[in-house]
Design an enzyme around this catalytic site. Structure first.
Site, PDB file in Angstrom:
ATOM      1  N   HIS A 115      -7.048   2.047   2.074  1.00 18.28           N
ATOM      2  CA  HIS A 115      -6.476   2.803   3.214  1.00 18.28           C
ATOM      3  C   HIS A 115      -7.154   4.025   3.257  1.00 18.28           C
ATOM      4  CE1 HIS A 115      -2.623   3.771   5.430  1.00 18.28           C
ATOM      5  NE2 HIS A 115      -3.343   4.718   5.726  1.00 18.28           N
ATOM      6  N   HIS A 163      -3.742   1.002   7.961  1.00 14.89           N
ATOM      7  CA  HIS A 163      -4.322   0.519   6.904  1.00 14.89           C
ATOM      8  C   HIS A 163      -5.774   0.348   7.025  1.00 14.89           C
ATOM      9  CE1 HIS A 163      -4.019  -0.823   2.829  1.00 14.89           C
ATOM     10  NE2 HIS A 163      -4.788  -2.097   3.112  1.00 14.89           N
ATOM     11  N   HIS A 186      -8.497   7.398   3.258  1.00 16.28           N
ATOM     12  CA  HIS A 186      -7.922   8.606   2.690  1.00 16.28           C
ATOM     13  C   HIS A 186      -9.305   9.500   1.999  1.00 16.28           C
ATOM     14  CE1 HIS A 186      -7.972   6.160  -0.929  1.00 16.28           C
ATOM     15  NE2 HIS A 186      -7.939   7.295  -1.732  1.00 16.28           N
ATOM     16  N   CYS A 199       0.474   3.332   3.352  1.00 13.35           N
ATOM     17  CA  CYS A 199       1.056   2.946   4.683  1.00 13.35           C
ATOM     18  C   CYS A 199       2.598   3.506   4.886  1.00 13.35           C
ATOM     19  CB  CYS A 199       1.210   1.580   4.577  1.00 13.35           C
ATOM     20  SG  CYS A 199      -0.384   0.505   5.063  1.00 13.35           S
ATOM     21  N   CYS A 225       0.911  -1.098  -0.059  1.00 10.23           N
ATOM     22  CA  CYS A 225      -0.097   0.122  -0.096  1.00 10.23           C
ATOM     23  C   CYS A 225       0.891   1.242  -0.119  1.00 10.23           C
ATOM     24  CB  CYS A 225      -0.817   0.140   1.274  1.00 10.23           C
ATOM     25  SG  CYS A 225      -1.860   1.753   1.556  1.00 10.23           S
ATOM     26  N   GLN A 275      -9.601  13.205  -0.795  1.00  8.52           N
ATOM     27  CA  GLN A 275      -8.786  14.048  -1.691  1.00  8.52           C
ATOM     28  C   GLN A 275      -9.315  15.692  -1.631  1.00  8.52           C
ATOM     29  OE1 GLN A 275      -8.185  12.227  -5.695  1.00  8.52           O
ATOM     30  NE2 GLN A 275      -9.504  10.725  -4.934  1.00  8.52           N
ATOM     31  N   ASN A 285     -14.112   9.400  -1.750  1.00 13.33           N
ATOM     32  CA  ASN A 285     -14.722   8.266  -2.184  1.00 13.33           C
ATOM     33  C   ASN A 285     -14.326   6.853  -1.590  1.00 13.33           C
ATOM     34  OD1 ASN A 285     -15.791   9.680  -4.627  1.00 13.33           O
ATOM     35  ND2 ASN A 285     -13.825   9.781  -5.351  1.00 13.33           N
TER      36      ASN A 285
END
Length: 285
Positions: free
Chosen positions: A122, A71, A124, A35, A32, A126, A111
């Site tokens: 993971h 993660h 996150h 990570c 990933c 934007q 999303n």
């Protein structure tokens, strides 16, 4: 090169960026990149923001926000102690991008889940920074009055923490869609006080946890903030809020947008907002 075009028939804005087609889909057995020690996080971190390698727009106007180095975590699993750091980073990056002379609007979004196109699980989100105010927030901002200030959720209410509350919209396009907003007319993320940011984090932890517990599975969703533009105009109608769109109408049942809906602009929701709110309120956290 990004070519921004406007459809002469519908007025829709479309950013055409052929380079995005070459962005990779991460294989399951690949490390990933989010990570610690990965490509995008070589050093330890708590929360982190960085420029997207595969941006939709040029000039470092697209960023990735990492919520946690864990993660397998979720936003809600960060809890009321961990989640405020993400809210602070959203506000910090909104202010930094909004301070640029070439930026008019900053959109924070997430999303989550393969069902909505997320390729990396993971936790996150934007941030996109626009040179002009996009059409959807512009329509809210130029309305005659602030609809959020007049909102009385009633039996569509789901949760409330401090000065923030969450509810299912009166005419929700998505069966389990949500709006989260402060009661007070706050304009944008950077303007929120420390207490208000913590309340936002807490109510968001609450409703995202409810969505995961609703059918006891990780609920896919799309989430975005609308806030005051950063073009130096006053925008008195700006009332910061976030919207959550859930592309499911039941356990394992996808909510597809139909041709009749896209073609007409009139949407059909098989779940009443009052029923959806009652189901979410009934979830035991």
């Amino acid at each position: 090169m990004v070519d921004v075009r406007r459809d002469p028939l519908t007025g829709a804005l479309v950013a055409v960026n052929a380079e995005r087609q070459a962005r990779p889909n991460r294989p399951d057995d690949e490390r990933c990149p989010f990570c610690v020690g990965g490509l995008e996080a070589p050093e330890p971190y708590d929360v982190r923001a960085f420029v997207n390698r595969w941006p939709s727009f040029p000039d470092e106007r697209c960023e990735i926000v990492l919520y946690t180095p864990q993660h397998d975590a979720t936003f809600w699993s960060l809890g009321v102690d961990g989640a405020p750091a993400v809210v602070d980073l959203w506000a910090e990056r909104s202010a930094a991008l909004g301070a640029r002379d070439d930026i008019a609007y900053v959109l924070v979004f997430e999303n989550r889940g393969a069902e909505v196109g997320a390729t990396i699980p993971h936790p996150h989100g934007q941030i996109y920074a626009y040179t002009d105010v996009p059409p959807v927030p512009a329509a809210e901002l130029t309305a005659a009055t602030c609809a959020l200030c007049a909102e009385d959720p009633g039996d569509r209410a789901v949760a409330a923490v401090g000065g923030w509350r969450a509810w299912v919209p009166h005419a929700s396009v998505y069966p389990y869609g949500l709006v989260v907003a402060p009661v007070e007319h706050e304009p944008d993320l950077p303007s929120l006080s420390h207490e208000s940011r913590r309340d936002l984090a807490s109510v968001l932890v609450d409703v995202l946890h409810r969505l995961d517990r609703l059918w006891d599975r990780a609920m896919p969703y799309m989430l975005w903030f609308h806030q005051r533009p950063f073009d130096r105009d006053l925008w008195p109608n700006a009332h910061v809020h976030l919207e959550i769109a859930v592309p499911q109408r039941g356990p394992g049942l996808q909510r597809f947008i139909a041709a009749s809906e896209l073609g007409s602009g009139v949407f059909v929701n098989p779940v009443t907002p009052e029923q959806a709110a009652a189901e979410l309120r009934a979830v035991t956290l």
